[in-house]
Write an enzyme that holds these catalytic residues in place. Structure first.
Site: not given
Ligand SMILES: NC(=O)c1ccc[n+]([C@@H]2O[C@H](COP(=O)([O-])OP(=O)(O)OC[C@H]3O[C@@H](n4cnc5c(N)ncnc54)[C@H](OP(=O)(O)O)[C@@H]3O)[C@@H](O)[C@H]2O)c1
Length: 250
Positions: A154, A158, A189, A191
């Protein structure tokens, strides 16, 4: 008409970004493996244009065809601004090197790094002739710059995405109508990704207790607040000269 292509719209930050854009009555193209029925219902209830593509971005060979299909649906003369938001991401495998599952590792690199690169390539190609504001937003993480044990794939993906952001900017700044390219780290966040992290093995992720504590003390950001901040940066003035933004440091 402003157009937004949002990856990972089925949950978390991507869903919150797409929801806000729909409510602002922009045209939105969503991509994820699962359809988000509530976004589809919302768009239909307020009669805004939403197209949903159920695509696995881990299958990189599908990406050029997907972007062709998306751009065929647009009337380029009607577009006033266009943005690609590379948000889809996964965190698994969470474990030390030596224990990675090969397929999981490949999927992570495909979704977190290769897909944003391919999507950006297609986006730049398809919008090259448009003299309108164009932007690419890559959703990054503090893990791009800080190593966490158990997060080798990961963190590396990034870090790669942030370097790709810098290279694109270097290239685009030479152009008469450059694409604005940003990397935005959203902070921690609330999520489904965070939920999955709290379910990992203690031995695989030594920082897990810190993430559990933040959750227990209700210190995670809300996806809707984060989405609003991200959207504000897409075409508006930036907080500084740098294209690498960390929402926690603003
Ligand atoms: N949450 C945090 O604390 C946090 C912190 C830093 C960065 N981020 C970044 O923020 C972004 C969103 O994360 P989130 O926390 O919102 O995660 P999440 O709720 O798990 O959502 C991830 C999204 O990515 C999609 N995805 C995963 N695999 C995929 C695939 N093979 N093809 C197409 N879509 C795919 C999922 O859709 P499907 O499963 O339907 O495909 C889902 O809509 C990510 O890039 C993550 O690294 C999050």
């Amino acid at each position: 008409m402003k157009i937004y292509i949002v990856t990972g719209a089925s949950s978390g930050i991507g869903e919150a970004i797409a929801r806000k854009l729909i409510l602002e009555r922009h045209t939105v193209f969503c991509i994820s493996r699962k359809r988000n029925e509530s976004l589809i219902e919302l768009a239909s209830s307020i009669q805004t244009s939403l197209w949903y593509f159920e695509t696995d971005l881990g299958k990189s060979g599908l990406i050029p065809g997907l972007m062709n299909e998306i751009f065929k649906l647009m009337d380029k003369d009607q577009i006033s601004a266009i943005s690609l938001i590379n948000n889809a991401g996964i965190i698994e495998p969470v474990c030390p090197a030596g224990n990675y599952d090969n397929d999981e590792l490949q999927q992570l690199i495909h979704v977190n790094l290769l897909a944003p690169m391919l999507l950006s390539n297609e986006f730049i190609k398809h919008t090259r002739e448009l003299v309108i504001p164009r932007s690419i937003v890559n959703i990054s993480s503090g893990a791009a710059a800080s190593p966490y044990a158990g997060w080798g794939p990961y963190c590396s993906s990034k870090a790669g995405l942030e370097m790709f952001t810098r290279v694109l900017n270097l290239e685009q700044k030479q152009k008469p109508h450059p694409v604005r390219v940003l990397s935005i780290a959203p902070g921690i966040v609330d999520t489904p990704m965070q939920g999955r992290l709290r379910n990992t093995n203690d031995a695989d992720f030594p920082m897990k207790p810190r993430f559990e504590q933040l959750y227990q003390h209700n210190l995670l950001s809300r996806p809707a607040e984060v989405a609003e901040k991200i959207i504000n940066f897409i075409f508006c003035e930036l907080p500084g000269d740098d294209e690498i933004i960390d929402l926690r440091k603003l």
